[in-house]
Write an enzyme that holds these catalytic residues in place. Sequence first.
Site, mmCIF file in Angstrom:
data_model
loop_
_atom_site.group_PDB
_atom_site.id
_atom_site.type_symbol
_atom_site.label_atom_id
_atom_site.label_comp_id
_atom_site.label_asym_id
_atom_site.label_seq_id
_atom_site.Cartn_x
_atom_site.Cartn_y
_atom_site.Cartn_z
ATOM 1 N N LYS A 296 4.289 13.825 4.497
ATOM 2 C CA LYS A 296 2.981 13.393 4.961
ATOM 3 C C LYS A 296 2.873 13.812 6.430
ATOM 4 C CE LYS A 296 0.186 9.457 3.815
ATOM 5 N NZ LYS A 296 0.060 8.264 3.012
ATOM 6 N N GLU A 379 -3.776 -4.939 -6.721
ATOM 7 C CA GLU A 379 -4.605 -6.090 -6.348
ATOM 8 C C GLU A 379 -4.638 -7.148 -7.444
ATOM 9 O OE1 GLU A 379 -5.419 -2.899 -5.895
ATOM 10 O OE2 GLU A 379 -5.693 -2.730 -3.722
ATOM 11 N N ARG A 407 -11.114 -5.204 -7.822
ATOM 12 C CA ARG A 407 -10.125 -5.033 -8.890
ATOM 13 C C ARG A 407 -9.672 -6.369 -9.466
ATOM 14 N NH1 ARG A 407 -6.852 0.009 -8.457
ATOM 15 N NH2 ARG A 407 -8.568 1.452 -8.797
HETATM 16 C C1 LIG Z 1 -7.345 -0.042 -5.127
HETATM 17 C C2 LIG Z 1 -6.967 0.479 -3.755
HETATM 18 N N1 LIG Z 1 -6.172 -0.271 -2.968
HETATM 19 C C3 LIG Z 1 -5.838 0.183 -1.746
HETATM 20 C C4 LIG Z 1 -6.296 1.385 -1.302
HETATM 21 C C5 LIG Z 1 -5.977 1.843 0.100
HETATM 22 N N2 LIG Z 1 -5.184 3.072 0.050
HETATM 23 C C6 LIG Z 1 -5.731 4.272 0.181
HETATM 24 S S1 LIG Z 1 -4.653 5.522 0.104
HETATM 25 C C7 LIG Z 1 -3.376 4.433 -0.070
HETATM 26 C C8 LIG Z 1 -1.977 4.942 -0.172
HETATM 27 C C9 LIG Z 1 -1.860 6.065 -1.120
HETATM 28 O O1 LIG Z 1 -0.540 6.496 -1.129
HETATM 29 P P1 LIG Z 1 -0.131 7.645 -2.113
HETATM 30 O O2 LIG Z 1 -0.791 7.458 -3.438
HETATM 31 O O3 LIG Z 1 1.334 7.740 -2.113
HETATM 32 O O4 LIG Z 1 -0.796 8.925 -1.461
HETATM 33 P P2 LIG Z 1 -0.449 9.592 -0.050
HETATM 34 O O5 LIG Z 1 -1.489 9.113 0.908
HETATM 35 O O6 LIG Z 1 0.914 9.172 0.352
HETATM 36 O O7 LIG Z 1 -0.561 11.047 -0.306
HETATM 37 C C10 LIG Z 1 -3.826 3.119 -0.078
HETATM 38 C C11 LIG Z 1 -2.982 1.930 -0.186
HETATM 39 C C12 LIG Z 1 -7.133 2.112 -2.156
HETATM 40 N N3 LIG Z 1 -7.657 3.266 -1.792
HETATM 41 N N4 LIG Z 1 -7.427 1.643 -3.374
HETATM 42 MG MG LIG Z 2 2.584 8.747 -0.813
#
Ligand SMILES: Cc1ncc(C[n+]2csc(CCOP(=O)(O)OP(=O)(O)O)c2C)c(N)n1
Ligand SMILES: [Mg+2]
Length: 641
Positions: A296, A379, A407
């Site tokens: 990242k 959630e 959710r």
């Molecule tokens: C239902 C929901 N909860 C929380 C979030 C906030 N959120 C956005 S991206 C993320 C992390 C995503 O991590 P990952 O899937 O590993 O992708 P990366 O950003 O590491 O590429 C979170 C918690 C969201 N978008 N949707």
């Molecule tokens: Mg990730």
Amino acid sequence: MTPDSSNSPAETVPLPNPAILPTIKSPADVKNLPEDQLEGLAAEVRDTLINSLSNTGGHLGPNLGVVELSIALHRVFNTPDDKFVFDVAHQGYVHKMLTGRADKIDTIRQYKGLNGFLLRTESEHDCYGAGHAGTALSAALGMAAARDQKKEDTHVVAVAGDAAFTCGPTLEALNNIAETTKRFIVVLNDNEWSIDKNVGAIAKYFNALQTHSAYSAVRDKASEFVQKVGGESVRKFAHKIERSAKNLLFPNVLFEKFGLRYFGPIDGHNLELLVQTFEYLKKQDEPVVLHIITEKGRGYQPALEKPGKFHGLGPYNVEDGATEPGAPTYSEIFGRSVTDFAKKDEKILAVTAAMPGGTKLDIFKNEIPERYYDVGIAEEHAALFASGLATQGMRPFLAIYSTFMQRAFDMIVHDIALQNLPVRLCMDRGGLSGDDGPTHHGLFDIGYLRHIPGLIHMQAKDEEEFVDMLWTMANYDDGPTAIRYPRGAGTGAKPKAEPQLLEIGKGELVQSGSDVCLIGLGSMFEMAEATAAELKKDGWSVGLINPRFIKPLDAELILSEARKAKVICTYEDHVLANGFGASIIELLHENGITTPVERIGWPDEFVEHGKPDILRANHGLTVENALAKIRAELPSVAASA
Ligand SMILES: Cc1ncc(C[n+]2csc(CCOP(=O)(O)OP(=O)(O)O)c2C)c(N)n1
Ligand SMILES: [Mg+2]
Ligand SMILES: CC(=O)[C@@H](O)[C@H](O)COP(=O)(O)O
């Protein structure tokens, strides 16, 4: 395993001269690019992201991590016929740049500019919109099933991050893939980070896959092979990965149990390896998962050092990644207050669904780690977990953004309210989110909570009252309570040294009046106050109420002011449909009051992205609009004139 930084294009590949990116008008241009220019393109995409997002803000780290992946996907597959479904879609900027939108990347998240996620309306290459996590595998599976029904032979690729695999819907989809289709590609983009560090058993499992020496051996062989053989024998190469993986790895690879053939983990920054692997995977007649390891923030040191900060942020100084400090936000005050309360009350526990940084429960985590729970992007589970804590006499504070709390609606009804459990639902970003747009605006929570019997719901007019409300919630054990609070800072009102308990269901009469009754909820109280000042200048007698409670309403106070008024106006940072103003209209109707009610709030539509001031002005959430509506209902000469 960390990807091999020595081959980072951003570090080793000079920017191409002449530039390649301006020539990429569609995915066909990516396909036609000579192979030896691909890494130059990757370097240029990274450079553009780093510079452009320093002005607009955005999801820098996630996008820097998928540059090679996005190029490889467009090199091998053909959108819009083939479908890419990106989970959350916060990592879709590179895909946008490769599908004819590179020249607009400097408009991302700006009003009328590119959306920060994917919108089906923005491009034919965006087959699915998102913003919430965990939706990609299910939606992509639906597309694959539809394709099978239509007897077409296109490809569907779901791209999901490691943290997306902590989501219930992702696991529900996995359970269903093998019996639904034979042609399906899942890319697990594993960077070990959610917004903050990824958590839970699945994260540990992915980590074990990465660090297991056998997998490292496969990775090394795969890279070596590509280096030596290049494009000469894709089939031979792919079989080699497959055979090696089968022979060397844990017998109970999670995905194999779900009926998906597992490939990887491979270096997600090795473009050639990715291209060759996808060429092989697209020929398979069974569902597959490709596990890629990425960094990242790849190519930008400040983002590599602070993946949490650079997951998504506002403008920054491109030299060192520094950002402007701001006034204390509601989230910061929340995190600080709940932590302070918990130091005096050991029954107080904090629960987050993967948002310790966003909700500022990281303050709690740092100071009272033993009473802090991060359950991942889950959630529904978080709400159920909190309900279980409450059955045992604990006082859980569950902090979830308003939009993500959607959710957990059934859990709030069935598992919290119906059982009358004192879970404290803390809805951050209650109101307009702004730059993130419709997927993230918290404009529906009054609507989805106000009809739930017994649930107390409130919103404070400023930070001082906010802490009093949190304190009131901490001390209320007779059933569920909810509080909504906006993104960013409020008026700056300093919380008291000792918070004060508020009487449940009691609003604040700020001033009494006989011509106009203004009821300003939470962050919109300021606008009501400003309206009152203008109307007073006209000579009207203006009543001003800070309702504090959305439910139960302070009926006595509201009715007594409403009965005197010629016009009533409500203010809310929420959609008008089934919102706060609607509840006032119901109250008045039930009590036979027919005074006209004007409402200031968001329309019955999905509000676009942009700076809050612009959006508020466009949708009439302004003092001017309130005045116009109110004046239209008043006699032309002021009563006292
Ligand atoms: C239902 C929901 N909860 C929380 C979030 C906030 N959120 C956005 S991206 C993320 C992390 C995503 O991590 P990952 O899937 O590993 O992708 P990366 O950003 O590491 O590429 C979170 C918690 C969201 N978008 N949707
Ligand atoms: Mg990730
Ligand atoms: C992708 C996602 O859901 C988050 O990264 C979101 O963009 C954060 O927004 P805040 O800046 O309001 O925390």
